[in-house]
Design a protein around this motif. Sequence first.
Motif, mmCIF file in Angstrom:
data_model
loop_
_atom_site.group_PDB
_atom_site.id
_atom_site.type_symbol
_atom_site.label_atom_id
_atom_site.label_comp_id
_atom_site.label_asym_id
_atom_site.label_seq_id
_atom_site.Cartn_x
_atom_site.Cartn_y
_atom_site.Cartn_z
ATOM 1 N N MET A 75 0.870 -1.183 0.000
ATOM 2 C CA MET A 75 0.000 0.000 0.000
ATOM 3 C C MET A 75 0.902 1.227 0.000
ATOM 4 S SD MET A 75 -3.180 -1.190 0.325
ATOM 5 C CE MET A 75 -4.128 0.194 0.861
ATOM 6 N N VAL A 76 0.580 2.209 -0.819
ATOM 7 C CA VAL A 76 1.324 3.461 -0.831
ATOM 8 C C VAL A 76 0.456 4.548 -0.192
ATOM 9 C CG1 VAL A 76 0.571 4.162 -3.162
ATOM 10 C CG2 VAL A 76 2.724 5.049 -2.225
ATOM 11 N N GLY A 77 1.096 5.384 0.579
ATOM 12 C CA GLY A 77 0.450 6.567 1.147
ATOM 13 C C GLY A 77 1.206 7.791 0.662
ATOM 14 N N VAL A 78 0.493 8.871 0.400
ATOM 15 C CA VAL A 78 1.105 10.075 -0.175
ATOM 16 C C VAL A 78 0.563 11.302 0.538
ATOM 17 C CG1 VAL A 78 1.371 11.463 -2.267
ATOM 18 C CG2 VAL A 78 1.246 8.972 -2.439
ATOM 19 N N GLN A 79 1.442 12.244 0.792
ATOM 20 C CA GLN A 79 1.021 13.526 1.338
ATOM 21 C C GLN A 79 1.894 14.614 0.720
ATOM 22 O OE1 GLN A 79 1.671 14.329 5.586
ATOM 23 N NE2 GLN A 79 -0.500 14.822 5.693
ATOM 24 N N MET A 80 1.254 15.633 0.162
ATOM 25 C CA MET A 80 1.962 16.761 -0.441
ATOM 26 C C MET A 80 1.886 17.966 0.489
ATOM 27 S SD MET A 80 3.147 16.106 -3.516
ATOM 28 C CE MET A 80 3.352 17.762 -4.125
ATOM 29 N N ARG A 81 2.903 18.815 0.415
ATOM 30 C CA ARG A 81 2.863 20.088 1.142
ATOM 31 C C ARG A 81 1.603 20.827 0.676
ATOM 32 N NH1 ARG A 81 6.015 23.266 3.993
ATOM 33 N NH2 ARG A 81 7.883 21.981 3.754
ATOM 34 N N PRO A 82 0.806 21.341 1.614
ATOM 35 C CA PRO A 82 -0.467 21.976 1.236
ATOM 36 C C PRO A 82 -0.340 23.072 0.178
ATOM 37 C CG PRO A 82 -0.380 21.669 3.598
ATOM 38 C CD PRO A 82 0.977 21.293 3.065
ATOM 39 N N SER A 83 0.699 23.871 0.229
ATOM 40 C CA SER A 83 0.842 24.966 -0.742
ATOM 41 C C SER A 83 1.121 24.472 -2.160
ATOM 42 C CB SER A 83 1.960 25.918 -0.299
ATOM 43 O OG SER A 83 3.202 25.236 -0.260
#
Length: 154
Positions: A75-83
């Motif tokens: 399973m991959v999880g991803v989070q980007m910087r909000p800006s």
Amino acid sequence: MNIEFRKPIEKDSRDISTWKYEGIYSFYDNDKTEMKQQWASNIHKEDDIFAMYNENNELIGNCSFDYDEEDKKYMVGVQMRPSLTGKGMGTEVISSIIEFGKKTYRFGELYLLVAKFNERAIKIYRRLGFEVTEEFTWFVNGEEKEFYEMKKAW
């Protein structure tokens, strides 16, 4: 864009733990619940989480690769910087994450979970060949939300 995947350091965790998103995406805020805040504050202590840096040495996001022993799948999880969200970078970033994961873990298929309301992400995942394998409701981050499980195979 060249993305460098690094083991997070404590400074990365402190930065990531402050990330807050606008509108419906506030569901992903890293201070949404005590549990989420603890996770974000401690990602530098986790094994299969990577900080993502751009060519200017700026932290742009993080990703994780978790192997589910029971279901025998990654399973991959991803989070980007909000800006940086909603700026047209998603396809390139997710492609880089997939390629990094394939080289590092040598998987033949990859799964992810995405909230149904997150149409921006779903559009990117579909463009990259992911298909919905399951729909379900999950109580997460203090809320009940509908999710898709998506899969891409090689």
